[in-house]
Design a protein around this motif. Sequence first.
Motif, PDB file in Angstrom:
ATOM      1  N   ARG A 100      -3.413   0.207  -3.507  1.00 28.20           N
ATOM      2  CA  ARG A 100      -3.178  -1.095  -2.900  1.00 28.20           C
ATOM      3  C   ARG A 100      -3.018  -2.175  -3.961  1.00 28.20           C
ATOM      4  NH1 ARG A 100      -7.608  -2.903   0.255  1.00 28.20           N
ATOM      5  NH2 ARG A 100      -6.148  -4.162   1.451  1.00 28.20           N
ATOM      6  N   LEU A 127      -5.449   5.834  -1.118  1.00 32.95           N
ATOM      7  CA  LEU A 127      -4.531   4.714  -0.965  1.00 32.95           C
ATOM      8  C   LEU A 127      -4.437   3.941  -2.279  1.00 32.95           C
ATOM      9  CD1 LEU A 127      -5.817   3.223   2.431  1.00 32.95           C
ATOM     10  CD2 LEU A 127      -4.144   5.057   2.096  1.00 32.95           C
ATOM     11  N   LEU A 155      -4.130   3.992   8.327  1.00 34.41           N
ATOM     12  CA  LEU A 155      -3.575   4.434   7.053  1.00 34.41           C
ATOM     13  C   LEU A 155      -4.275   5.683   6.536  1.00 34.41           C
ATOM     14  CD1 LEU A 155      -2.958   1.243   4.892  1.00 34.41           C
ATOM     15  CD2 LEU A 155      -1.276   2.848   5.758  1.00 34.41           C
ATOM     16  N   LYS A 156      -5.590   5.670   6.567  1.00 33.94           N
ATOM     17  CA  LYS A 156      -6.349   6.803   6.029  1.00 33.94           C
ATOM     18  C   LYS A 156      -6.084   8.080   6.816  1.00 33.94           C
ATOM     19  CE  LYS A 156     -10.069   4.216   3.789  1.00 33.94           C
ATOM     20  NZ  LYS A 156     -11.529   3.908   3.741  1.00 33.94           N
ATOM     21  N   ALA A 203      -2.747   9.468   5.602  1.00 32.99           N
ATOM     22  CA  ALA A 203      -2.645   9.819   4.181  1.00 32.99           C
ATOM     23  C   ALA A 203      -3.253  11.186   3.872  1.00 32.99           C
ATOM     24  CB  ALA A 203      -3.345   8.744   3.347  1.00 32.99           C
ATOM     25  N   THR A 234       0.852  -1.191   0.000  1.00 31.43           N
ATOM     26  CA  THR A 234       0.000   0.000   0.000  1.00 31.43           C
ATOM     27  C   THR A 234       0.885   1.236   0.000  1.00 31.43           C
ATOM     28  OG1 THR A 234      -1.660  -1.173   1.326  1.00 31.43           O
ATOM     29  CG2 THR A 234      -1.862   1.228   1.181  1.00 31.43           C
ATOM     30  N   SER A 235       0.605   2.158  -0.919  1.00 34.20           N
ATOM     31  CA  SER A 235       1.298   3.441  -0.929  1.00 34.20           C
ATOM     32  C   SER A 235       0.256   4.550  -0.890  1.00 34.20           C
ATOM     33  CB  SER A 235       2.190   3.588  -2.166  1.00 34.20           C
ATOM     34  OG  SER A 235       1.420   3.583  -3.356  1.00 34.20           O
ATOM     35  N   PHE A 236       0.671   5.722  -0.424  1.00 36.88           N
ATOM     36  CA  PHE A 236      -0.274   6.828  -0.287  1.00 36.88           C
ATOM     37  C   PHE A 236       0.481   8.153  -0.214  1.00 36.88           C
ATOM     38  CE2 PHE A 236       0.784   4.937   3.793  1.00 36.88           C
ATOM     39  CZ  PHE A 236       1.153   6.024   4.584  1.00 36.88           C
TER      40      PHE A 236
END
Length: 204
Positions: free
Chosen positions: A94, A92, A84-85, A88, A11-13
């Motif tokens: 994924r 996201l 995560l959210k 960010a 996962t990147s953001f």
Amino acid sequence: MSTGTRIIQYTSFPASDAFINDRAQFTEGLEKLKSVDGHLGSFWGAQVAEEGSKTGYLITVWQSAEHHKKFTSSDVFGAAISSLKSAAAGELTRFQFSGVRGSPIPGLQTAVTEFVVVKPNGGTSGEAVTAAANKAGDSFEQKGYPVALGQSVQGDGVYLVVIGWPSVAESRATVKQEPFATAIGGLSAIATLEIGHAVLDKHT
């Protein structure tokens, strides 16, 4: 490089300022992953300063697809996504990668981890991308660098290459040399390579 049953969830953001300045404040949800059956390790952190520190990463490694599927239907998954959210500054991205060659954990534990997301160009066969990705992976393995590859479960031909380095400078200098330059050149001729280097914290 052997092929196993492990799963890499990538996962990147876009990283928020709060995440860049103090990512420890977002770790509560990730700490819960330690108790999940089949969880082999979680690593998260930010893109290196040399590349602008604009991207955040979370990588989780799972023993099998079945373990990962069970996790995604649990409350712990919801807590991790919530963390995560909140970290960010945007959407996201994924991917889930299977058929992993090599162990991703050594490369994720090094001082700097390089991620290469390989996206096939239009009209390129899956077999061609697989062969080129494996050739690139073999070149790093043969020279003793920790490397792992995985293929997207979505059937889109996307690959992930994870390579461990002592520094960004060594990464940039090494890939200009042989046999790396030829192997990477062959891969970039048939696919778009999205490359990022990150410093990661381990949660396991």
